[in-house]
Design a protein around this motif. Structure first.
Motif, mmCIF file in Angstrom:
data_model
loop_
_atom_site.group_PDB
_atom_site.id
_atom_site.type_symbol
_atom_site.label_atom_id
_atom_site.label_comp_id
_atom_site.label_asym_id
_atom_site.label_seq_id
_atom_site.Cartn_x
_atom_site.Cartn_y
_atom_site.Cartn_z
ATOM 1 N N GLU A 311 0.860 -1.208 -0.177
ATOM 2 C CA GLU A 311 0.084 0.113 -0.013
ATOM 3 C C GLU A 311 0.774 1.212 -0.045
ATOM 4 O O GLU A 311 0.397 2.445 -0.572
ATOM 5 N N ALA A 312 2.136 1.212 0.607
ATOM 6 C CA ALA A 312 3.073 2.227 0.545
ATOM 7 C C ALA A 312 3.570 2.529 -0.991
ATOM 8 O O ALA A 312 3.439 3.599 -1.373
ATOM 9 N N ILE A 313 3.624 1.743 -1.651
ATOM 10 C CA ILE A 313 3.930 1.522 -3.260
ATOM 11 C C ILE A 313 2.880 2.684 -3.653
ATOM 12 O O ILE A 313 2.895 3.468 -4.579
ATOM 13 N N LEU A 314 1.551 2.363 -3.586
ATOM 14 C CA LEU A 314 0.348 3.005 -4.144
ATOM 15 C C LEU A 314 0.400 4.573 -3.754
ATOM 16 O O LEU A 314 0.144 5.553 -4.531
ATOM 17 N N ARG A 315 0.761 4.832 -2.111
ATOM 18 C CA ARG A 315 0.635 6.057 -1.637
ATOM 19 C C ARG A 315 1.787 6.933 -2.354
ATOM 20 O O ARG A 315 1.312 8.175 -2.395
ATOM 21 N N ASN A 316 2.824 6.463 -2.801
ATOM 22 C CA ASN A 316 3.987 7.114 -3.036
ATOM 23 C C ASN A 316 3.950 7.597 -4.537
ATOM 24 O O ASN A 316 4.833 8.108 -5.189
ATOM 25 N N ARG A 317 2.826 6.895 -5.248
ATOM 26 C CA ARG A 317 2.910 7.240 -6.650
ATOM 27 C C ARG A 317 2.142 8.690 -6.904
ATOM 28 O O ARG A 317 1.406 9.061 -6.364
ATOM 29 N N GLU A 318 2.450 9.328 -7.952
ATOM 30 C CA GLU A 318 2.037 10.542 -8.330
ATOM 31 C C GLU A 318 0.688 10.272 -9.216
ATOM 32 O O GLU A 318 -0.309 11.060 -8.929
ATOM 33 N N ASN A 319 0.512 9.169 -9.774
ATOM 34 C CA ASN A 319 -0.637 8.852 -10.227
ATOM 35 C C ASN A 319 -1.223 7.266 -9.810
ATOM 36 O O ASN A 319 -0.395 6.421 -10.059
ATOM 37 N N THR A 320 -2.122 7.382 -9.006
ATOM 38 C CA THR A 320 -2.480 6.126 -8.444
ATOM 39 C C THR A 320 -2.911 5.060 -9.054
ATOM 40 O O THR A 320 -3.051 3.905 -8.977
ATOM 41 N N ASP A 321 -3.516 5.461 -10.393
ATOM 42 C CA ASP A 321 -3.925 4.551 -11.514
ATOM 43 C C ASP A 321 -3.080 3.978 -12.673
ATOM 44 O O ASP A 321 -3.082 3.132 -13.086
ATOM 45 N N SER A 322 -1.792 4.395 -12.320
ATOM 46 C CA SER A 322 -0.747 3.875 -13.129
ATOM 47 C C SER A 322 -0.286 2.524 -12.585
ATOM 48 O O SER A 322 -0.510 2.019 -11.833
ATOM 49 N N GLY A 323 0.263 1.646 -13.596
ATOM 50 C CA GLY A 323 0.828 0.354 -13.436
ATOM 51 C C GLY A 323 1.937 0.289 -12.663
ATOM 52 O O GLY A 323 2.600 1.192 -12.469
ATOM 53 N N LEU A 324 2.254 -1.000 -12.158
ATOM 54 C CA LEU A 324 3.431 -1.248 -11.232
ATOM 55 C C LEU A 324 4.730 -1.120 -12.272
ATOM 56 O O LEU A 324 4.789 -1.499 -13.299
ATOM 57 N N THR A 325 5.753 -0.210 -11.764
ATOM 58 C CA THR A 325 7.031 -0.047 -12.614
ATOM 59 C C THR A 325 8.234 -1.158 -11.936
ATOM 60 O O THR A 325 7.904 -1.623 -10.957
ATOM 61 N N TRP A 326 9.038 -0.840 -12.658
ATOM 62 C CA TRP A 326 10.167 -1.798 -12.252
ATOM 63 C C TRP A 326 10.753 -1.353 -11.042
ATOM 64 O O TRP A 326 11.474 -2.241 -10.199
ATOM 65 N N LYS A 327 10.996 -0.077 -10.754
ATOM 66 C CA LYS A 327 11.499 0.553 -9.610
ATOM 67 C C LYS A 327 10.752 -0.038 -8.412
ATOM 68 O O LYS A 327 11.134 -0.074 -7.495
ATOM 69 N N GLU A 328 9.497 0.159 -8.641
ATOM 70 C CA GLU A 328 8.559 -0.338 -7.312
ATOM 71 C C GLU A 328 8.808 -1.797 -7.209
ATOM 72 O O GLU A 328 8.784 -2.073 -5.861
ATOM 73 N N TYR A 329 8.701 -2.337 -8.396
ATOM 74 C CA TYR A 329 8.960 -4.145 -7.891
ATOM 75 C C TYR A 329 10.175 -4.332 -7.293
ATOM 76 O O TYR A 329 10.124 -5.287 -6.419
ATOM 77 N N LYS A 330 11.389 -3.676 -7.736
ATOM 78 C CA LYS A 330 12.367 -3.757 -6.916
ATOM 79 C C LYS A 330 12.483 -3.135 -5.307
ATOM 80 O O LYS A 330 13.668 -3.510 -4.899
ATOM 81 N N SER A 331 11.698 -2.417 -5.277
ATOM 82 C CA SER A 331 11.416 -2.073 -3.683
ATOM 83 C C SER A 331 10.768 -2.880 -2.751
ATOM 84 O O SER A 331 10.616 -2.422 -1.727
ATOM 85 N N MET A 332 10.320 -4.027 -3.202
ATOM 86 C CA MET A 332 9.617 -4.832 -2.477
ATOM 87 C C MET A 332 10.231 -5.669 -1.513
ATOM 88 O O MET A 332 10.422 -7.002 -1.298
ATOM 89 N N ARG A 333 10.957 -5.265 -0.650
ATOM 90 C CA ARG A 333 11.880 -5.945 0.547
ATOM 91 C C ARG A 333 11.394 -7.152 1.081
ATOM 92 O O ARG A 333 11.724 -8.260 1.287
ATOM 93 N N TYR A 334 10.201 -6.873 1.961
ATOM 94 C CA TYR A 334 9.640 -7.698 2.719
ATOM 95 C C TYR A 334 9.045 -9.050 1.831
ATOM 96 O O TYR A 334 9.069 -10.012 2.116
ATOM 97 N N THR A 335 8.413 -8.409 0.626
ATOM 98 C CA THR A 335 7.708 -9.546 -0.107
ATOM 99 C C THR A 335 8.877 -10.779 -0.466
ATOM 100 O O THR A 335 8.451 -11.772 -0.263
ATOM 101 N N PHE A 336 9.928 -10.366 -0.903
ATOM 102 C CA PHE A 336 10.943 -11.175 -1.328
ATOM 103 C C PHE A 336 11.643 -12.039 -0.369
ATOM 104 O O PHE A 336 12.281 -13.150 -0.335
ATOM 105 N N GLN A 337 11.583 -11.488 0.935
ATOM 106 C CA GLN A 337 12.070 -12.274 1.943
ATOM 107 C C GLN A 337 11.255 -13.601 2.589
ATOM 108 O O GLN A 337 11.632 -14.340 3.140
ATOM 109 N N VAL A 338 10.014 -13.554 1.656
ATOM 110 C CA VAL A 338 9.066 -14.638 2.183
ATOM 111 C C VAL A 338 9.270 -15.568 0.751
ATOM 112 O O VAL A 338 8.321 -16.501 0.656
#
Length: 505
Positions: A311-338
């Motif tokens: 949800e932090a990824i969505l909050r930090n977007r300028e456009n909340t309706d835009s799609g997932l970017t590669w930069k956002e994908y690489k920011s998912m630290r907790y997700t990948f620890q699982v």
């Protein structure tokens, strides 16, 4: 009468000698301790005995206690050294191509094809690996990210309108359709035959006792492969007769390679490659996703932490309706620890560790989640190699030509490395970066055959979880129990009710 007695005595002596020779294989040094079981059968039946635990498989755990971290056995008629020793495992991967080479029992070779990528070595293996990178390399995945997100969003929206869904089947269908489209432009809705049905029959007998008799799971597995290969061959011939002007999928790339002058690629190798890629891309990943959602259902605090990250990824977007970017994908630290859930690759998997290239990804909360998931999932129960010459290790001798099975579950559930190893705890990966296999983590294989599909799997898992936790909530309805035979299965499925979140949630 005397003659019959003599013949009987001679026969008894011969049988006794044969049994003794089987149980005590010839060796120039000291073999690891263990039992070779009954002649021909060995300990195959015990190895395939089903169990319902997330712990180290009983077959390995019992022998680990009795004989130590390195022991001998016999599976499907072959002598095998089983290693739960981190140092030996590391040595095996380090010496890939020098002292060891990839190997699987004849039954697996029969299933995946004698010219499948896992059975090839040297230049041919590297050649195929580079071909596959054309599809699974980092630049290709960046371009594929929007399509992966759109696919996940569409499927989740569809599932939310149903009373319940069986998650393993639903995610398998989603991933197969996406992968088949990228590989061979296959569209089930516009095809007269159902390609995935053949793979389902194939998977049901993949890790079963190798008895090729009509009615057995193994026989159905071989029939599923035969039918799938016929469909792939028909598609190849169709593409040859009606070539496309632009390279639209991986099949086109393969055709171009086949038509090059002096190519080393054959049609048989190409078809086996397509078969393996289709299988490996969806079955292990759907198992991983199903187990990931089960873990989230059973661990609300982990779900909350994961949801906060996305949800932090969505909050930090300028456009909340835009799609997932590669930069956002690489920011998912907790997700990948699982991500540990994914491993079981195999069986699956038994394919993913055949391939080997890895590109670095950093992604925080999401990273922790995926790592921990695959650690506990242990989708692949064993990684097989064969000794090219006699090996001396820690006082033991491993004869040339013997099989060696690295046991990932024993590594991932080692209490000396992982505190409370059976507890699902993504936070244990905090501050840890894994850029490949290590002595204590090998969910995606190791050495030069480190899984080339690792990052494709992580993209699919992370994007699906992002869409799931930001837009939906769910309730487990029934199922979710695991069965290992020794491969991971959900015999009763995992049925959930999916509900779209309201604006207030």
């Amino acid at each position: 009468m005397l003659v019959l007695m003599c013949i009987g005595t001679l026969l008894l002596i011969c049988i006794t000698h044969w049994v003794n020779k089987w149980r005590n294989p010839r060796c120039n040094g000291k073999l690891p301790p263990g039992s070779m079981g009954f002649p021909l059968v060995g300990e195959t039946l015990q190895f395939f005995t089903p169990n319902t635990t997330f712990d180290i498989p009983p077959f390995v755990k019992e022998r680990l206690k009795r004989y130590g971290p390195i022991f001998k056995t016999s599976l499907v008629g072959r002598p095998v050294i089983v290693s739960t020793d981190p140092d030996l495992n590391h040595f095996i991967f380090l010496q890939e191509g020098q002292l060891f080479q990839s190997w699987y029992p004849d039954t697996f070779t029969e299933i995946f094809g004698r010219q499948n990528v896992g059975s090839l070595h040297g230049f041919m293996y590297k050649y195929l690996k580079n071909m596959v990178l054309n599809l699974f390399g980092p630049e290709s995945l960046k371009k594929m990210l929007p399509e992966v997100e759109n696919t996940a969003c569409r499927r989740l929206q569809s599932w939310s309108s149903q009373e319940t869904i069986e998650l393993k089947e639903a995610t398998a269908s989603m991933i197969f359709d996406l992968t088949a489209k990228k590989l061979i432009s296959y569209d089930q809705d516009n095809s007269p035959e159902n390609l995935r049905e053949n793979f389902v029959a194939f998977i049901q007998g993949l890790i079963s006792f190798p008895l090729n008799i009509p009615g057995t799971a193994y026989h159905k597995c071989l029939q599923g492969r035969k039918n799938a290969m016929k469909m792939l061959k028909d598609l190849l011939n169709e593409r040859r007769s009606m070539p496309r002007k632009h390279q639209s999928d991986f099949f086109n790339f393969v055709l171009e390679e086949l038509q090059k002058e002096g190519t080393i690629l054959t049609e048989a190798i190409a078809l086996d490659l397509m078969f393996v890629l289709l299988f490996a891309s969806f079955e292990t990943t759907s198992l991983a996703l199903t187990l990931a959602v089960k873990f989230l259902s059973d661990n609300p605090s982990v779900l909350n932490t994961l949801t906060d990250e996305h949800e932090a990824i969505l909050r930090n977007r300028e456009n909340t309706d835009s799609g997932l970017t590669w930069k956002e994908y690489k920011s998912m630290r907790y997700t990948f620890q699982v991500r540990e859930l994914y491993y079981f690759i195999l069986l699956i998997a038994f394919i993913n560790f055949h391939k080997g290239v890895y590109f670095h990804l950093k992604s925080a909360t999401c990273m922790q989640f995926i790592n921990e998931t695959v650690r506990l999932a242990n989708i692949v129960p064993g990684i097989f190699r064969k000794t090219l010459r006699e090996i001396q290790f820690k006082g033991y001798t491993i004869p040339a030509g013997w099989a060696v099975m690295v046991c990932p579950p024993a590594v991932h559930l080692n209490p000396a490395k992982y505190q409370n190893p059976l507890t699902f705890n993504p936070s244990r990966w905090e501050g840890t970066e894994i850029n490949g296999a290590s002595k204590n983590f090998m969910a995606f294989g190791g050495g030069m055959r480190f899984c080339i599909g690792t990052d494709f799997t992580k993209v699919q898992m992370a994007v699906f979880l992002h869409c799931l936790v930001t837009k939906y909530r769910w309730e487990a309805i029934k199922g979710g129990n695991v069965l290992r035979t020794p491969g991971l299965q959900f015999p009763d499925g995992f049925h959930i009710q999916l509900l779209e979140k309201t604006r207030m949630e």
